[in-house]
Design a protein around this motif. Structure first.
Motif, PDB file in Angstrom:
ATOM      1  N   LEU A  29      49.957 -38.960  49.802  1.00 22.81           N
ATOM      2  CA  LEU A  29      48.731 -38.474  49.170  1.00 22.81           C
ATOM      3  C   LEU A  29      48.184 -37.253  49.897  1.00 22.81           C
ATOM      4  CD1 LEU A  29      46.580 -38.859  47.018  1.00 22.81           C
ATOM      5  CD2 LEU A  29      45.410 -40.445  48.550  1.00 22.81           C
ATOM      6  N   PHE A  30      48.181 -37.291  51.228  1.00 26.43           N
ATOM      7  CA  PHE A  30      47.690 -36.130  51.976  1.00 26.43           C
ATOM      8  C   PHE A  30      48.622 -34.930  51.800  1.00 26.43           C
ATOM      9  CE2 PHE A  30      47.324 -33.586  55.903  1.00 26.43           C
ATOM     10  CZ  PHE A  30      45.987 -33.222  55.780  1.00 26.43           C
ATOM     11  N   GLY A  31      49.928 -35.179  51.762  1.00 25.32           N
ATOM     12  CA  GLY A  31      50.853 -34.087  51.476  1.00 25.32           C
ATOM     13  C   GLY A  31      50.611 -33.464  50.106  1.00 25.32           C
ATOM     14  N   ALA A  32      50.271 -34.311  49.123  1.00 25.00           N
ATOM     15  CA  ALA A  32      49.944 -33.793  47.797  1.00 25.00           C
ATOM     16  C   ALA A  32      48.668 -32.956  47.835  1.00 25.00           C
ATOM     17  CB  ALA A  32      49.788 -34.955  46.809  1.00 25.00           C
ATOM     18  N   VAL A  33      47.694 -33.378  48.636  1.00 25.94           N
ATOM     19  CA  VAL A  33      46.461 -32.588  48.779  1.00 25.94           C
ATOM     20  C   VAL A  33      46.773 -31.227  49.391  1.00 25.94           C
ATOM     21  CG1 VAL A  33      44.241 -32.472  49.963  1.00 25.94           C
ATOM     22  CG2 VAL A  33      44.968 -34.609  48.904  1.00 25.94           C
ATOM     23  N   VAL A  34      47.641 -31.199  50.404  1.00 25.76           N
ATOM     24  CA  VAL A  34      48.015 -29.930  51.035  1.00 25.76           C
ATOM     25  C   VAL A  34      48.709 -29.012  50.029  1.00 25.76           C
ATOM     26  CG1 VAL A  34      49.428 -28.870  52.832  1.00 25.76           C
ATOM     27  CG2 VAL A  34      48.148 -30.952  53.327  1.00 25.76           C
ATOM     28  N   ALA A  36      48.405 -29.163  46.776  1.00 29.86           N
ATOM     29  CA  ALA A  36      47.418 -28.781  45.772  1.00 29.86           C
ATOM     30  C   ALA A  36      46.543 -27.631  46.255  1.00 29.86           C
ATOM     31  CB  ALA A  36      46.558 -29.986  45.398  1.00 29.86           C
ATOM     32  N   VAL A  37      46.147 -27.674  47.516  1.00 26.23           N
ATOM     33  CA  VAL A  37      45.365 -26.570  48.082  1.00 26.23           C
ATOM     34  C   VAL A  37      46.202 -25.296  48.124  1.00 26.23           C
ATOM     35  CG1 VAL A  37      44.197 -25.743  50.164  1.00 26.23           C
ATOM     36  CG2 VAL A  37      43.854 -28.088  49.388  1.00 26.23           C
ATOM     37  N   ALA A  38      47.496 -25.438  48.458  1.00 22.96           N
ATOM     38  CA  ALA A  38      48.380 -24.279  48.453  1.00 22.96           C
ATOM     39  C   ALA A  38      48.492 -23.667  47.060  1.00 22.96           C
ATOM     40  CB  ALA A  38      49.762 -24.673  48.972  1.00 22.96           C
ATOM     41  N   LEU A  39      48.486 -24.486  46.018  1.00 22.24           N
ATOM     42  CA  LEU A  39      48.492 -23.971  44.650  1.00 22.24           C
ATOM     43  C   LEU A  39      47.134 -23.404  44.256  1.00 22.24           C
ATOM     44  CD1 LEU A  39      50.518 -26.756  42.793  1.00 22.24           C
ATOM     45  CD2 LEU A  39      51.292 -24.438  43.315  1.00 22.24           C
ATOM     46  N   ALA A 152      50.371 -33.285  43.394  1.00 16.15           N
ATOM     47  CA  ALA A 152      49.791 -31.985  43.725  1.00 16.15           C
ATOM     48  C   ALA A 152      49.456 -31.196  42.471  1.00 16.15           C
ATOM     49  CB  ALA A 152      50.766 -31.199  44.608  1.00 16.15           C
ATOM     50  N   ILE A 153      50.331 -31.228  41.478  1.00 16.62           N
ATOM     51  CA  ILE A 153      50.060 -30.518  40.220  1.00 16.62           C
ATOM     52  C   ILE A 153      48.851 -31.114  39.507  1.00 16.62           C
ATOM     53  CG2 ILE A 153      50.994 -30.002  37.927  1.00 16.62           C
ATOM     54  CD1 ILE A 153      53.747 -29.794  39.215  1.00 16.62           C
ATOM     55  N   LEU A 154      48.767 -32.454  39.495  1.00 18.67           N
ATOM     56  CA  LEU A 154      47.623 -33.104  38.851  1.00 18.67           C
ATOM     57  C   LEU A 154      46.317 -32.786  39.587  1.00 18.67           C
ATOM     58  CD1 LEU A 154      49.192 -36.585  38.017  1.00 18.67           C
ATOM     59  CD2 LEU A 154      48.769 -34.679  36.453  1.00 18.67           C
ATOM     60  N   LEU A 155      46.361 -32.758  40.909  1.00 21.52           N
ATOM     61  CA  LEU A 155      45.165 -32.424  41.675  1.00 21.52           C
ATOM     62  C   LEU A 155      44.756 -30.970  41.469  1.00 21.52           C
ATOM     63  CD1 LEU A 155      45.931 -34.251  45.053  1.00 21.52           C
ATOM     64  CD2 LEU A 155      44.184 -34.876  43.385  1.00 21.52           C
ATOM     65  N   ALA A 156      45.740 -30.071  41.433  1.00 24.49           N
ATOM     66  CA  ALA A 156      45.430 -28.654  41.231  1.00 24.49           C
ATOM     67  C   ALA A 156      44.951 -28.371  39.809  1.00 24.49           C
ATOM     68  CB  ALA A 156      46.658 -27.802  41.544  1.00 24.49           C
ATOM     69  N   GLY A 191      42.795 -21.382  53.917  1.00 33.23           N
ATOM     70  CA  GLY A 191      42.957 -20.233  54.810  1.00 33.23           C
ATOM     71  C   GLY A 191      44.081 -20.438  55.801  1.00 33.23           C
ATOM     72  N   TRP A 192      44.201 -21.662  56.326  1.00 35.81           N
ATOM     73  CA  TRP A 192      45.281 -21.948  57.269  1.00 35.81           C
ATOM     74  C   TRP A 192      46.645 -21.818  56.596  1.00 35.81           C
ATOM     75  CZ3 TRP A 192      49.163 -25.656  57.626  1.00 35.81           C
ATOM     76  CH2 TRP A 192      49.804 -25.731  58.866  1.00 35.81           C
ATOM     77  N   LEU A 193      46.784 -22.346  55.385  1.00 41.69           N
ATOM     78  CA  LEU A 193      48.055 -22.256  54.671  1.00 41.69           C
ATOM     79  C   LEU A 193      48.415 -20.815  54.340  1.00 41.69           C
ATOM     80  CD1 LEU A 193      47.702 -25.300  52.242  1.00 41.69           C
ATOM     81  CD2 LEU A 193      49.352 -25.072  54.099  1.00 41.69           C
ATOM     82  N   ALA A 194      47.425 -20.035  53.890  1.00 42.50           N
ATOM     83  CA  ALA A 194      47.698 -18.635  53.566  1.00 42.50           C
ATOM     84  C   ALA A 194      48.103 -17.855  54.811  1.00 42.50           C
ATOM     85  CB  ALA A 194      46.466 -18.010  52.917  1.00 42.50           C
TER      86      ALA A 194
END
Length: 333
Positions: A29-34, A36-39, A152-156, A191-194
């Protein structure tokens, strides 16, 4: 000790045990959040430039990623596969080279004898069971990655609805703070991912150019490993250096020294110049905190824990600053 205290302690114990039992679900779930934020980062940028709703922007971003992956795969994949094939043929040569170097050092044991000892029947007999376990683990990991990508797609696609669910589960007097906390966590993680993505791409291109100029074999494969492991600070860049060093050793010890100097320059430039500049407006992680988090989560959850340790630390740092520091410590008279 009153009854309310006992019930609170029991509730904490139950929550802790339940969290440990569901640790892999929470990790996915946390990986999906990461993801999703990246998307969400390119989706937000695209919606600022064009009058698109979120589903249309998500489709454009996903199509762009697929198109970009196809173009890069067409350009780089044939050479990358060829270099992987070359690596498999160079591994025995590398073992012989290391064995010959080990014989020249008196205090090192005979490396060749150790390698031959690993090939005995007693050592190879459990290999079948290990391979079956590895195949099962790979299948399980593939399913988890697919579920993570779908989540991740559903969250984004609709992040506001999920944020409303989290906010509604908090007490009414603390809902404005929770809304603010979610926004700041998303901003810090995005910001961290970018910043880390730009840093990884820079490391990949500079390493590829440097190894190509030095005439080191497998330059593309080595630089790709160095770029990907940039997302695992402290441990990743050091581990990534082993591949180009080993390949350069097959050419000459002098070439290995040149590659070592190149990687030291690039690694220190990335760690002390490029990454701090890219992350100056988002989050500043201390190397000791990052390494401790990687070691702890790596011991608990293995490789997935190491990969997700830094995003988790980014979110936890925001939580500590906004909750523990401002709401508790600053109010403590």
């Amino acid at each position: 000790m009153n009854g309310r205290t006992v019930l609170g302690a029991l509730a904490l114990v139950v929550i802790g045990l339940l969290t440990w039992e569901l640790r892999w679900v929470l990790l996915v779930l946390f990986g999906a959040v990461v993801l999703a934020v990246a998307l969400d980062v390119p989706i937000t940028l695209l919606r600022r430039l064009l009058p698109l709703n979120r589903p249309a922007a998500l489709i454009v971003v996903l199509a762009s990623l697929v198109l970009l992956g196809g173009v890069l795969g067409q350009l780089l994949l044939p050479e990358l596969l060829e270099q992987i094939k070359q690596l498999t043929t160079l591994l025995p040569v590398l073992a012989l080279r290391l064995s010959s170097l080990a014989r020249q050092v008196d205090w090192l044991p005979d490396l060749e004898q150790q390698l031959m000892a690993l090939g005995t029947w007693e050592r190879l007999q459990p290999l079948g069971g290990q391979l079956l376990g590895l195949a099962g683990g790979a299948a399980n990991t593939t399913i988890q990655m697919l579920l993570m990508a779908l989540l991740a797609i559903l969250l984004a696609l609709d992040p506001r609805s999920h944020q409303k669910v989290i906010v509604s589960l908090t007490p009414s007097f603390w809902r404005p703070q929770m809304q603010k906390l979610l926004g700041e966590s998303r901003q810090a993680l995005g910001g961290w991912l970018a910043g880390m993505t730009l840093s990884a791409v820079s490391v990949f291109l500079l390493t590829w150019a440097g190894l190509a100029l030095l005439g080191v074999p497998l330059a593309l494969l080595s630089s790709l490993v160095c770029g990907l492991l940039t997302f695992v600070p402290t441990i990743g860049p050091t581990a990534a250096t082993l591949l180009p060093l080993a390949v350069a050793l097959l050419v000459s010890p002098a070439k290995m020294l040149q590659v070592l100097v190149l990687r030291l320059i690039l690694q220190n430039t990335e760690a002390f110049l490029l990454t701090p500049v890219l992350l100056r407006r988002t989050v500043n992680l201390l190397p000791t905190v990052a390494l401790t988090a990687q070691l702890c989560l790596g011991a608990l959850l293995g490789l997935p824990g190491v990969l997700l340790a830094l995003p988790l630390v980014v979110v936890l740092q925001v939580l500590f600053e906004e909750v523990l520091v401002k709401e508790v410590m600053d109010q403590w008279n």
